[in-house]
Design a protein around this motif. Structure first.
Motif, PDB file in Angstrom:
ATOM      1  N   TRP A 515     -41.781  -9.166   4.542  1.00 22.87           N
ATOM      2  CA  TRP A 515     -43.184  -9.523   4.770  1.00 22.87           C
ATOM      3  C   TRP A 515     -44.132  -8.722   3.887  1.00 22.87           C
ATOM      4  O   TRP A 515     -45.298  -9.077   3.756  1.00 22.87           O
ATOM      5  N   VAL A 527     -48.221 -13.500  -5.235  1.00 22.90           N
ATOM      6  CA  VAL A 527     -47.805 -14.153  -3.994  1.00 22.90           C
ATOM      7  C   VAL A 527     -47.477 -13.016  -3.037  1.00 22.90           C
ATOM      8  O   VAL A 527     -46.657 -12.150  -3.344  1.00 22.90           O
ATOM      9  N   GLY A 529     -46.797 -11.371   0.879  1.00 23.39           N
ATOM     10  CA  GLY A 529     -46.328 -11.544   2.259  1.00 23.39           C
ATOM     11  C   GLY A 529     -47.425 -11.145   3.234  1.00 23.39           C
ATOM     12  O   GLY A 529     -48.217 -10.226   2.959  1.00 23.39           O
ATOM     13  N   SER A 532     -48.217  -7.449   4.209  1.00 24.53           N
ATOM     14  CA  SER A 532     -48.657  -6.464   3.198  1.00 24.53           C
ATOM     15  C   SER A 532     -49.982  -5.842   3.580  1.00 24.53           C
ATOM     16  O   SER A 532     -50.876  -6.520   4.104  1.00 24.53           O
ATOM     17  N   ARG A 615     -47.444 -16.313   4.024  1.00 26.72           N
ATOM     18  CA  ARG A 615     -47.661 -15.777   2.673  1.00 26.72           C
ATOM     19  C   ARG A 615     -48.864 -16.479   2.070  1.00 26.72           C
ATOM     20  O   ARG A 615     -49.268 -17.540   2.533  1.00 26.72           O
ATOM     21  N   LYS A 617     -51.032 -17.124  -1.910  1.00 25.20           N
ATOM     22  CA  LYS A 617     -51.184 -16.834  -3.341  1.00 25.20           C
ATOM     23  C   LYS A 617     -52.633 -16.429  -3.568  1.00 25.20           C
ATOM     24  O   LYS A 617     -53.559 -17.177  -3.221  1.00 25.20           O
TER      25      LYS A 617
END
Ligand code: FAD
Length: 735
Positions: A515, A527, A529, A532, A615, A617
């Motif tokens: 993650w 990209v 997780g 983060s 997730r 981007k």
């Protein structure tokens, strides 16, 4: 075919593809594998076998071959990456047909029982210590043997799939046809075309064919083939199909030069989802079976009736694919007619589009009138359990048969778990999950939550989980749906107050490498997780000289929490950076939604409220020298240090009303320094409540109530909380 060094498997977790992964790994091939759905324990078993399980459908190293499952269309965009490269793209069956040419292949085909028969043959050969490789299209019960294996031997035992048009490429040494029944109506438009296909396979067989006794295929083979033709006693229309399967397996073993002993048949553990008894007491027997063709259903019901003649037979049926349901509606209804009571679940479409004429409801009209009155259609598991479980301890003992090849197995296991725990859903929840989560996942009861938040107040979670990857998360969501356990996401807990009584449900937290991954893309994006930390994203962007991420520096949350809250600072919001977000939706599906299609507002995102952000981007605004970016970040950090308290808090308590600052309104109302217990309105920033140490959630909540009331009285503004109250609605707390 050139022997592969590296293979990429796309759609790798199905029971066609997964055995191939183990087989190829065993043969020394480097295997990278991807699937949207990667269930445990399969995922862990693959990792253990040395398969690289990917998070995205892009292999790390250039493969010699890309092998995709038959559920993936050739026009799938994930395959387009490889077009025009030297990597060759194969459908699973075509690849196997080519690869198996260098072996003495034993092909096992048939409409019913081929997984069990291949499993029986594999089991018995292994007992005889016969050297061979194999691929079986189903799991052995209790994983008694792997689903695929490689040995340095000329022999390869294969369950060959007749459903997807790839059977034409196989040239076996030995072919065993168990039976044949019209099925896969999209591939075989009429009954005779399946027979022609099987005749083709028999004609390409090099040494022996084994066929059901008294079948048309046997007469045809005797007349037309120049190879050894033998038969076995087939009995598939009756309840004794397991006996036929064993006869067929033995016949096959003999042709391979192995005498298979009867003790192997006795010790055969069976295959998962084949007549698996999940629960048994004097009132109820619960069983699941993969039967999904009318003939299989007929055999299953006959065998169960023979075994437990005095039990009321309650069948829970989920048809598999709309096309099959539509084509065989009458036969399904006839075979199901042997039940005393029927519960229908929505058709499992596999990769087919929804078609009303092939849905569960369409079967009802074909059922015998006697059964029609005793048939119900259930759309969700909870109503099914509520109704069916309630009739526990029926006067007549009953057998509940869960029948079908879709996701009905989850229903069956959840139903059995409820029985094992005598209706206690909380215990059944963890029972159901045992063995279904990867070993490094966390699932704990009565977990303290205060230490997992920045405010440091509040009680315990009934259940607390840290799923290791998406599939674990999906399992937890599925289980919480099954057992009606409410769930909630927890990020860094920097925008949450946990009530003192805790949360009587499941708290999910995305922690760990999976993650936290932040991967850079060539188009100045990441990209990221959902677990983060925002400051890690900010730091990496600065290091790469990417602009636009600076405002994230002082926000102490995770990406998931920021996406849910549309976190922002200094005139920026997280959605200014978002290109897409992928969500796990409550029904277990995953959806990637472009940023410009999301319903986003001030400290709000509808999709992240309904689903779980997995997730996203994030794209940079541009590039700059990393030293300049670092200076800008340092300036923002100084501003924060000067304007925000250092003590434990949950950030801003209230949203800023339009054109006004909540902090200023609170200060103007004379609430700076106001305290309840050890919760205090901060002297540094009036929109922060700080925990001076030892405050309770009750202290914080009553202080919030007081502040809100005073602001209403003094400046006639209704402040709305920005901070969340875990598991509760502010409306119920604020007058
Ligand atoms: P949590 O607080 O754990 O959860 C917040 C919400 O997100 C909850 O409803 C939770 O259920 C949900 N959630 C968590 N993960 C997911 C997921 N994966 N999918 C769906 N929902 C999820 N906020 C700002 O906007 N700007 C600021 O400048 C700011 N400064 C702060 C300063 C301090 C000192 C503190 C303590 C807080 C500050 N905050 C600020 C508030 C907070 O940091 C942000 O709202 C942050 O985005 C919350 O992230 P989190 O991971 O801590 O989420």
């Amino acid at each position: 075919m050139k022997k592969p060094k590296r293979v990429f498997l796309l759609g790798a977790s199905g029971m066609g593809m997964a055995p191939l992964a183990f087989f190829l790994r065993g043969a020394g091939v480097e295997v990278e594998a991807f699937d949207d759905y990667f269930r445990e324990p399969l995922r862990s078993q693959m990792l253990e076998a040395g398969v690289e399980v990917l998070l995205e459908p892009v292999p790390h190293k250039k493969p010699d071959y890309i092998v995709h499952s038959s559920a993936i269309n050739r026009s799938d965009s994930r395959l387009s990456l490889f077009r025009g490269t030297t990597s060759k793209i194969y459908k699973r069956g075509d690849f196997l047909a080519e690869y198996s040419k260098s072996f003495k292949t034993v092909a096992i085909v048939g409409s019913h029982g081929k997984t069990t028969t291949t499993g029986m043959l594999t089991w018995a050969l292994a007992k005889e210590e016969f050297s061979f490789s194999y691929l079986v299209g189903g799991r052995f019960k209790e994983d008694a043997l792997p689903i695929g294996n490689y040995q340095n031997s000329p022999w390869l035992v294969l369950e060959v799939d007749e459903s997807d048009g790839t059977i034409g490429g196989f040239y076996p040494d030995i072919t065993l046809v168990l039976n044949y029944d019209w099925d896969h109506v999209d591939e075989y438009k009429e009954e005779s075309s399946l027979e022609h296909t099987l005749q083709g396979l028999l004609s390409r067989t090099k040494s022996s064919v084994i066929l059901p006794g008294k079948s048309d295929l046997l007469s045809w083979a005797d007349e037309n083939l120049g190879v050894d033709v033998s038969s076995f006693e087939a009995n598939h229309s009756s309840a004794d199909f397991m006996v036929s399967n064993w006869e067929a397996a033995k016949a096959c073993g003999r042709k391979m030069g192995a005498q298979l002993g009867e003790e192997s048949s006795k010790s055969f553990p069976g295959m998962e989802r084949r007549q698996s008894v999940l629960f048994e007491d004097e009132h109820r027997t619960i069983l699941e079976d993969y039967a999904h063709h009318p003939t299989e259903i007929g055999s299953l019901l006959a065998s169960r009736r023979k075994l437990l003649p005095d039990h009321w037979m309650k069948v829970v049926f989920q048809s598999h694919r709309y096309s099959r349901t539509k084509a065989f509606a009458q036969s399904f209804a006839e075979e199901l007619g042997a039940a005393d009571e029927l519960n229908l679940l929505p058709t499992y479409g596999a990769f087919e589009k929804y078609d009303e004429s092939g849905d569960a409801e369409s079967l009802v009209g074909h059922l015998p009138p006697r059964l029609r009155d005793k048939t119900k259609v259930f759309l969700d598991y909870t109503s099914f359990v509520d109704e069916v479980y309630e009739t526990e301890n029926p006067l007549t003992p009953e057998q509940v048969l869960f029948v079908g090849a879709g996701n009905i197995d989850g229903w069956a296991h959840a139903f059995a778990a409820i029985h094992t725990h005598k209706g206690d859903r909380i215990s059944a929840f963890s029972h159901f999950l045992s063995g279904r989560l990867s070993s490094s996942s966390v699932l704990r009861k009565d977990e303290n939550l205060a230490s997992k938040t920045t405010m440091r107040v509040g009680g315990k979670a009934l259940w607390y989980a840290e799923p290791q990857h998406t599939e674990d998360l999906r399992r937890l969501v599925e289980a919480s749906n099954f057992f009606s356990i409410p769930r909630v996401m927890l990020g860094r807990g920097s925008n949450l107050i946990i009530p003192d009584e805790g949360y009587h449900g499941l708290v999910l937290r995305l922690r760990g490498d999976f993650w936290n991954e932040i991967s850079s893309r060539s188009d100045d994006s990441f990209v990221v997780g959902a677990g983060s930390r925002l400051k890690d994203i900010c730091r990496l962007a600065c290091h790469r000289g990417l602009l636009g991420f600076e405002f994230l520096e002082g926000i102490p949350g995770t990406l998931g929490g920021a996406l849910r809250m549309n976190a922002g600072a200094m005139g920026w919001e997280i959605y200014d950076l978002v290109e897409w977000v992928s969500f796990l939706l409550p029904d277990g599906s995953i959806k990637e939604i472009p940023g410009n299609q999301l319903n986003v507002g001030y400290r709000f995102c509808k999709e992240a409220q309904e689903g779980i952000a997995l997730r996203a981007k994030l794209k940079a605004e541009g590039r700059s020298d990393h030293k300049d970016i670092r200076s800008a970040i340092e300036l923002l950090a100084q501003k924060r240090r000067a304007s925000q308290p250092r003590e434990a808090s949950a950030g801003c308590i209230f949203k800023n009303p339009e054109d006004k600052s909540a902090g200023w309104l609170i200060e103007k109302s004379g609430m700076k320094g106001q305290r309840v217990g050890n919760a205090v309105v901060s002297d540094v920033h009036a929109n922060f409540i700080v925990n001076e140490g030892g405050a309770t959630a009750e202290d914080v909540i009553s202080l919030i109530q007081q502040v809100r009331k005073r602001v209403q009285e003094e400046v006639q503004v209704n402040l709305e909380p920005e901070v969340g109250l875990l598991g509760k609605k502010w409306n119920d707390q604020l007058s």
